[in-house]
Write a protein that holds these residues in place. Structure first.
Motif, mmCIF file in Angstrom:
data_model
loop_
_atom_site.group_PDB
_atom_site.id
_atom_site.type_symbol
_atom_site.label_atom_id
_atom_site.label_comp_id
_atom_site.label_asym_id
_atom_site.label_seq_id
_atom_site.Cartn_x
_atom_site.Cartn_y
_atom_site.Cartn_z
ATOM 1 N N GLU A 20 31.893 -42.707 35.254
ATOM 2 C CA GLU A 20 31.544 -43.411 34.030
ATOM 3 C C GLU A 20 32.225 -44.781 34.037
ATOM 4 O OE1 GLU A 20 32.047 -41.771 29.591
ATOM 5 O OE2 GLU A 20 33.807 -42.805 30.358
ATOM 6 N N ARG B 275 36.100 -43.834 35.119
ATOM 7 C CA ARG B 275 36.662 -42.485 35.248
ATOM 8 C C ARG B 275 35.623 -41.546 35.814
ATOM 9 N NH1 ARG B 275 36.675 -38.863 29.866
ATOM 10 N NH2 ARG B 275 34.606 -39.402 29.140
ATOM 11 N N PHE B 276 36.099 -40.464 36.377
ATOM 12 C CA PHE B 276 35.213 -39.474 36.967
ATOM 13 C C PHE B 276 34.867 -38.425 35.920
ATOM 14 C CE2 PHE B 276 34.543 -35.472 39.252
ATOM 15 C CZ PHE B 276 33.506 -35.861 40.086
ATOM 16 N N HIS C 178 19.597 -41.601 24.049
ATOM 17 C CA HIS C 178 20.611 -42.644 24.213
ATOM 18 C C HIS C 178 20.404 -43.428 25.502
ATOM 19 C CE1 HIS C 178 22.610 -41.228 20.731
ATOM 20 N NE2 HIS C 178 22.821 -40.031 21.246
ATOM 21 N N ARG D 34 27.810 -47.933 28.059
ATOM 22 C CA ARG D 34 28.429 -47.290 29.202
ATOM 23 C C ARG D 34 27.423 -47.161 30.344
ATOM 24 N NH1 ARG D 34 30.685 -41.834 27.123
ATOM 25 N NH2 ARG D 34 29.383 -42.377 25.346
ATOM 26 N N ALA E 49 23.658 -46.332 29.052
ATOM 27 C CA ALA E 49 23.521 -45.633 27.779
ATOM 28 C C ALA E 49 23.581 -46.626 26.629
ATOM 29 C CB ALA E 49 24.623 -44.589 27.638
ATOM 30 N N SER E 50 23.202 -46.151 25.439
ATOM 31 C CA SER E 50 23.034 -47.068 24.315
ATOM 32 C C SER E 50 24.345 -47.719 23.862
ATOM 33 C CB SER E 50 22.397 -46.336 23.145
ATOM 34 O OG SER E 50 23.176 -45.206 22.827
ATOM 35 N N ASP E 51 25.481 -47.127 24.198
ATOM 36 C CA ASP E 51 26.731 -47.774 23.778
ATOM 37 C C ASP E 51 27.308 -48.647 24.890
ATOM 38 O OD1 ASP E 51 27.527 -45.827 25.484
ATOM 39 O OD2 ASP E 51 29.165 -45.068 24.234
ATOM 40 N N ARG F 240 33.020 -48.198 31.699
ATOM 41 C CA ARG F 240 32.935 -48.959 30.453
ATOM 42 C C ARG F 240 33.658 -50.268 30.759
ATOM 43 N NH1 ARG F 240 33.987 -45.694 25.879
ATOM 44 N NH2 ARG F 240 31.966 -46.227 24.992
#
Lengths: 82, 754
Positions: A48, A55-56, A66, A26, A22-24, A50
């Motif tokens: 997810e 985390r789920f 995004h 992640r 994703a754009s941030d 980062r």
């Protein structure tokens, strides 16, 4: 219903493991469930990431705007997923 | 990206947020602030918000076990000599870092005082969750129980938490207090008081919950004494040490609470918007909870089945609604494992309830032992055996509807109405069943019917009791619609008219019970039975019921008549709705009553015929309505003068009186308004008279003048029409509208013209 080769290709990806960036920054890894014209993607059983944090998050929709990168596992190259 | 939709997003506020420091040495004011904030979170949770947005936002809550002296061992501050002191368990702060105003607070404020408080709160939360896990109230409707997989130290025993709180109090008394006095300013005494009061309150609350969670209501007396202590600590008078006297002393600790913690937790639903209560609101919330808990402790003192039912009815009607926890606890108290209040069997409850109302022959509910005594040791004959068998069948079938009814009364108000509609059919079925039992009992006991004007009348003790309850349910369902604002103003006539009918049926039914309960022949039979229940209490109960039903009926009648009259004068106009059909609405409103065996369902035609009243003049209608309110007033005043034991209101006499007074106010206000309306109406229909009354009062004079002006204007506009009185009276209607104000009683409005 239109059924072009591109759509057929996308359909063949359904229910495979996908990795979406994703754009941030992640990264989401989950089962590819759905996609639409605007590249909105639905993943199930998603995790997810980062950097090192993980985390789920379960069933999520990632807005197409995004989306940076979408990867699908290649069944031929990744026998560990079979 | 939308932070509402994406919990993983990094927000600007996240970046600027001060990180949480577990090792921070907190000053007493800071500890106080955390305590208050935690308390606020707890009470907000009790009002129905999720744990993730309330208690779990407290960072300390997640690290309670880590709050140990070791935590502070590795801190790099060496300026202070408290390191040595922490290794020794006993502290002597007074000597060394004395005069230094900025001296670091002893770590005990965190590792003992705060830890004890947080742990105490967690344990309270645990006990509340245990109660809620019974499923007595609807989850997610009144209360959120999701723990999001976060441990709340389930293995940590409550007694240990109490000990921690005790230790904290002792330490504060011996060391903490003196330290605050030494380093603080003029506020230090209040700060000490604040911390002490919060610690003791926490201890009391935990003790209350512990006592009340004991099986079979065994420790309610202990709980009750703790409740009175806790209430004093919470809301003491000026001079006392209490929480409400020591507000706004805390100093905020940044990072100690993370309102965004729910973003890290997995949830099926997005978080709801939340507003934490203020400290004062939290105190009020807790006070309400204590009041409820206290009344729960009081009903253990069982007086009569009717009294218990009445208590539940009034408890359910309380405003603000009792909190979910106390309602759940009330359910557990009233009925757990087929025990009522932890000691009475359902059989006993049904027996008491039926006996109190219909006073059946003694043999009905006589136990085996009693029968042995009665028959002087002779064998129990077959008839008696059959009676007892039939009664047991009755009790078995009554069990569920009755306990269900009790449970329903412990739900929130909207849920109550919904579930009452659902169980109405059960009561109807029960009534049918009990009628069969009654008939069989009649043949066994060879009951002779009473000769009345309408022919023979059998007593039907059991089904009478059931019917009474069913009618109460039916009335309550309709009345609750007013409280829950389900009806439009234009439906009031219909609903109050139907209530009028139901209450009338109820009154007649009570009259029937009255006749049979006082049937003399029965007493002759009973004479030889010692300890036969006296019928006097039954009679006084029935009379009180009758008066009550009559009062309600009079009010309902008064209201629907006054509305009809105002409809005739044109003051009240039902809205012209394109897609609305009154008969369909009528059908929907009373749909649940359609399937019932009794009372007979009224039809829409009957409503039209009964409320048209074309042959009665408006003035008469006003006068009749006035008389209704006046007679309701008399009935209520009679009820108010009755003794609690006569009305079977021992457990809830205060609430009963309050309810009656509210009804009385409605009556008086309506009487006053009606007199005004009648006066006005007369003055309009007889304009000549009205000129003589000019000097009555300024206000009235002005009003009349205004009316006259308007009338004149109207007259000048439509001279020909103005000649008839009826059009004159209608001309007034233009600037006045009917207003229904439920300010005194949620079920009965005050009707005013404005």
């Amino acid at each position: 219903m239109v059924d072009t080769p591109k759509i057929q290709q996308l359909r063949s990806y359904l229910n495979l493991k996908a990795k979406i960036t994703a754009s941030d920054g992640r990264i989401f890894i989950g089962t590819f469930m759905c996609i639409d014209k605007y590249k909105n993607i639905i993943l199930s059983q998603t995790e997810e990431f980062r950097s090192s944090e993980k985390r789920f998050v379960g069933l999520v929709m990632i807005p197409g705007k995004h989306l940076i990168k979408a990867e699908i596992e290649d069944l031929d190259l990744s026998p560990q997923y079979t | 990206m939308d932070p509402k939709m994406d919990s993983g997003m990094i927000l600007d506020s996240d970046l600027n947020k001060k990180p949480f420091e577990l090792r921070a040495r907190l000053k007493p004011e800071q500890v106080l602030w955390i305590m208050d904030r935690l308390f606020i979170c707890e009470m907000t949770w009790h009002t129905g918000h999720s744990l993730s947005q309330t208690l779990f936002t407290c960072m300390y809550l997640h690290y309670v076990p880590e709050l140990t002296p070791e935590l502070f061992l590795n801190t790099d501050d060496t300026s202070n000599d408290s390191l040595d002191q922490t290794s020794n368990d006993s502290l002597d702060q007074t000597s060394n870092d004395s005069l230094d105003q900025n001296a670091e607070a002893p770590i005990e404020f965190v590792i003992l005082v705060l830890k004890a408080y947080v742990m105490g709160t967690v344990k309270c939360c645990q006990l509340v969750l245990d109660e809620m896990a019974k499923g007595n109230v609807y989850e997610e409707e009144d209360f959120a129980t999701n723990k999001y997989g976060i441990s709340i130290y389930e293995d940590f025993p409550e007694s240990q938490a109490i000990k921690l709180l005790d230790d904290a109090e002792t330490w504060l008394e011996q060391y903490g207090g003196p330290w605050i006095r030494l380093h603080g300013d003029e506020k230090s005494e209040s700060i000490i008081h604040a911390i002490v009061s919060r610690l003791s309150l926490r201890k009391s609350f935990l003790l209350i919950l512990m006592h009340m969670s004991q099986p079979r209501c065994l420790q309610y007396t202990q709980a009750q004494s703790q409740i009175s202590i806790a209430m004093k600590l919470l809301n003491g008078s000026q001079s006392e040490i209490s929480v409400n006297n020591t507000q706004d002393l805390g100093v905020e600790v940044e990072g100690a609470f993370d309102p965004l913690i729910n973003r890290k937790l997995i949830s099926q639903t997005p978080p709801r918007p939340i507003r934490l209560l203020s400290l004062q609101e939290s105190i009020d919330e807790m006070l309400n909870m204590f009041k409820s808990l206290n009344s729960i402790c009081e009903i253990i003192d069982y007086k009569s089945a009717t009294s218990l039912t009445r208590f539940l009815t009034y408890h359910a009607a309380q405003q603000p609604t009792p909190c979910a926890f106390s309602r759940s606890l009330l359910q557990s108290t009233v009925c757990t494992e087929n025990r009522i209040l932890g000691k009475i069997s359902i059989y006993q409850l049904v027996k008491d309830s039926v006996t109190e109302l219909t006073n059946p022959p003694y043999i009905y509910f006589a136990s085996k032992n009693e029968m042995d005594v009665l028959s002087n040791g002779a064998r129990i004959d077959e008839a008696k055996y059959n009676v007892s068998k039939l009664i047991h069948t009755f009790v078995d079938s009554t069990m569920k509807p009755l306990t269900d009814y009790y449970r329903i009364l412990c739900h929130n108000r909207s849920r109550q109405r919904r579930n009452m509609c659902k169980v109405l059919a059960d009561w109807d079925l029960l009534q049918e069943e009990s009628e069969h039992i009654d008939i069989e009992l009649q043949s066994i006991t060879k009951e002779e019917p009473l000769k009345t004007d309408e022919g023979q009348s059998y007593s039907f003790h059991l089904s009478s009791w059931v019917y009474h309850h069913k009618l109460m349910l039916m009335e309550e369902i309709l009345f609750l619609g007013f409280e829950l604002e389900l009806y439009g103003n234009h439906e009031f006539v219909m609903i109050y008219w139907y209530l009028d009918y139901l209450l009338g049926v109820h009154y007649q039914h009570l009259e029937r019970i009255h006749i049979h309960a006082t049937d003399d022949r029965k007493f002759k039979k009973q004479k030889n039975f010692q300890s036969a229940p006296s019928s006097l209490s039954t009679v006084s109960l029935i009379i009180s019921y009758q008066t009550f039903v009559m009062a309600r009926q009079d009010i309902c009648r008064g209201i629907h008549r006054i509305i009809t009259a105002l409809q005739k004068t044109g003051h009240f106009k039902p809205p012209q709705l394109e897609f609305d059909d009154e008969s369909t609405r009528f059908w929907h409103r009373f749909k649940v009553y359609r399937t019932l065996g009794s009372p007979t369902m009224l039809t829409f035609q009957e409503l039209k015929e009964m409320t048209q009243l074309d042959n009665i003049s408006t003035l008469d209608l006003f006068n009749v309505s006035l008389r209704n309110f006046q007679s309701a007033r008399t009935s209520i005043e009679n009820l108010l003068s009755m003794k609690p034991s006569d009305t079977r209101m021992e457990n809830c006499h205060a609430e009963f009186t309050k309810d009656l007074r509210a009804m009385l106010r409605v009556c008086i206000a309506n009487i006053v308004n009606l007199l005004k309306i009648i006066d006005e109406f007369k003055s309009i229909s007889e304009p000549n008279k009205n000129q003589d009354n000019d000097g009555e009062s300024n206000k009235k004079g002005r009003k009349q003048q205004k009316q006259r002006q308007q009338k004149n204007r109207q007259q000048s506009l439509t001279i020909s029409a103005a000649a008839s009185t009826s059009s004159q009276s209608q001309s007034i209607a233009i600037n006045k509208v009917v207003n229904f104000d439920f300010k005194y009683h949620p079920w009965f409005p005050v009707v005013t013209l404005k």
